[in-house]
Design an enzyme around this catalytic site. Sequence first.
Site, mmCIF file in Angstrom:
data_model
loop_
_atom_site.group_PDB
_atom_site.id
_atom_site.type_symbol
_atom_site.label_atom_id
_atom_site.label_comp_id
_atom_site.label_asym_id
_atom_site.label_seq_id
_atom_site.Cartn_x
_atom_site.Cartn_y
_atom_site.Cartn_z
ATOM 1 N N CYS A 297 0.864 -1.645 -0.137
ATOM 2 C CA CYS A 297 0.038 -0.177 0.056
ATOM 3 C C CYS A 297 0.892 1.061 0.256
ATOM 4 O O CYS A 297 1.884 1.469 0.172
ATOM 5 C CB CYS A 297 -1.071 -0.065 1.050
ATOM 6 S SG CYS A 297 -1.975 -1.768 1.834
ATOM 7 N N SER B 54 11.273 -12.337 -4.495
ATOM 8 C CA SER B 54 13.116 -12.799 -4.753
ATOM 9 C C SER B 54 14.264 -13.237 -4.307
ATOM 10 O O SER B 54 13.499 -13.795 -3.080
ATOM 11 C CB SER B 54 13.034 -10.499 -5.300
ATOM 12 O OG SER B 54 13.426 -10.311 -3.903
ATOM 13 N N ILE C 241 13.165 -11.655 -17.497
ATOM 14 C CA ILE C 241 13.321 -11.019 -18.336
ATOM 15 C C ILE C 241 15.542 -11.442 -18.603
ATOM 16 O O ILE C 241 15.084 -11.620 -18.236
ATOM 17 C CB ILE C 241 12.964 -9.542 -18.584
ATOM 18 C CG1 ILE C 241 14.266 -9.173 -17.181
ATOM 19 C CG2 ILE C 241 11.878 -9.333 -18.244
ATOM 20 C CD1 ILE C 241 14.378 -7.636 -17.234
ATOM 21 N N GLU D 90 3.473 -6.359 4.994
ATOM 22 C CA GLU D 90 2.778 -7.233 5.880
ATOM 23 C C GLU D 90 4.119 -7.968 6.443
ATOM 24 O O GLU D 90 4.638 -8.079 7.004
ATOM 25 C CB GLU D 90 2.891 -8.486 4.607
ATOM 26 C CG GLU D 90 2.229 -8.822 2.987
ATOM 27 C CD GLU D 90 1.225 -8.922 2.991
ATOM 28 O OE1 GLU D 90 0.338 -8.852 3.763
ATOM 29 O OE2 GLU D 90 0.557 -8.054 1.633
#
Length: 647
Positions: A2, A364, A292, A77
């Site tokens: 947020c 990650s 990517i 979180e």
Amino acid sequence: MCGISGLFDAQGTRAFSRDLISRINDVQAHRGPDEDDVHLEPGLALGHRRLSVIDLATGKQPLFNEDGTVGIVFNGEIYNYLELMPELKALGYHFRTRSDTEVIVHAWQAWGEACLSRLRGMFSFALWDRNRQTLFLARDRMGVKPMHYAWLPDGSFIFGSELKVLTAHPGFVRDIDPLAVEDYFSFGYVPDPRCIYRDAHKLPAAHCLTLRRGDSAQAEPVPYWDVHFSNDNSIGLADAQAELRERVKESVRLRMIADVPLGAFLSGGVDSSAVVATMAGLSDTPVHTCAIGFDDPRFNESAFAQQVADRYRTDHKLEIVSSNDFDLIDTLARLYDEPFADSSAIPTYRVCQMARKHVTVALSGDGGDESLGGYRRYRMHQGEESVRNCLPHGLRRTLFGAVAQMYPKADWAPRPLRAKTTLQALAMDSVQAYHHSMSHLRAEQRQALFSSAFLRSLGGYSAVEVFRHYARQAQTDDPLALIQYLDYKTWLVGDINTKVDRASMAHSLEVREPLMDHQLVEWLATLPSGMKIRGGEGKYVLKKAFEPLLPHDVLYRPKMGFSVPLASWLRGPLAQRMKESVLSPRMLASGFFNANTLQTLINQHMGGHHDHSTALWMLIMFDAFLREAMEPARAVVSTATSERVSA
């Protein structure tokens, strides 16, 4: 994930307008596109933008307790909230939601400021306790989530997830801090707690800030946690490998809790591959992985990511990005709000953009290099330390300093022949040497870059003081542990976490970092440095621990990183943009730079005998900041006029 914002009046008499809090809250709408709301009462305004991840139905903020006396706006979180909830219920607290946000509210009621020691996660929040007339701000231990704040000229206090919240307030003064400019051209970012603006601050990682109604003094941040490198764990290597796998497993498991699609970045490096392998062992369905690649094979790791994806049959998505993907300069300037020179922000932005097409939450591998000794510079520093320990500082300074002064700066030569930097470092003490190796522009380069008027405005300040400040807190004599500690306080927070937070939030993507779990970090800090770097191999214990789970090529290939071909960009398709930016009227009028040096950097780089791509990229990004952040406000840059000379 947020965005939060707010205003506070210490006297409690000011009435903030709904239009004002809504306006400054909405400048970070990208952080929370799902819901938004504000709360107003005398002397207080709270704003929130929500990205719904847990408790989609009832987790709206600002969130208050049952009687409305304690409220919160929260970004992040709390991964152990399901463990804390029954404990708080047993203490008599009632829950109206299933959200981790409400856990923080009741944890504050139960334990006050000590609640922070009970929270496991990434967070920044502001909590208002009406009974105690207290506004309490806190940031997580590793600095994953950001918090900016300032005292405005009218005496009110403003805070927000991003710096643009502060600059959106009409009363905020955009005077640039000269010390922040010196820091930027050393580190490539402005390290906490400083901001590019003189009156703005970042709440440091693992700190809290308490403001009390009626107290006119400007409160100072207080630390509530720190990592202590004891390096005294007597565990054997085999047991350390097993325990590391279990600790990573627990950390990953906690971060897989979500009510929305979840996946992982998979770069093909050791850390992200270890996270994905662990996720696959915990999931009954294929893990969503995103990667990517680059059309230039020198920068393309996608084949290694594919090996891991094939082994664990992940639902793998790959997109190839052009090696000339440099169209994001202005976007990044708007995104980061202050100068930010890490060029890997470009591929980071792209991988977040791509991941958001498939998931809302991505895990990650960030933090593994810092905790486990993965960077090449760590091994080089240890080698230099062995030399420094053999000779007294005075002798080293004379001997190596003289040789370094004579040795040419051979950008064109093979790496083993570029010894000038190493010779300079051997003449320095450990902290100065590590700062020297970490500086994008070293002290003598910054001296040449800056105008004499700007140098006077620094009053003798040098960016090395950032490292010296933290080195005094490190409480370790271990060479590796010391620089790991410095990286925790600066590089990890100011570069890595900032880069990922802004890039991910630009696409309303939540990124979670299992290898930054504070309990895992605390345990790794007890391991001897020889388990982290052994025989010239970084992350030794992690690689040995995951040998049964990952391909050998992934574990033991040379580290590549998220690089972009800056030098060739600036001699080719970005050459004209470079010249226009570095010598723009904004830059010359700023008062910061020596115009002769700016022209010399361009000429020498374009001539091909010197690689000034780092300096030129930093200048391009600084010019982009001046254009994007300063010109719309018609702000006054607070330094003397530039030294104008003919090029």
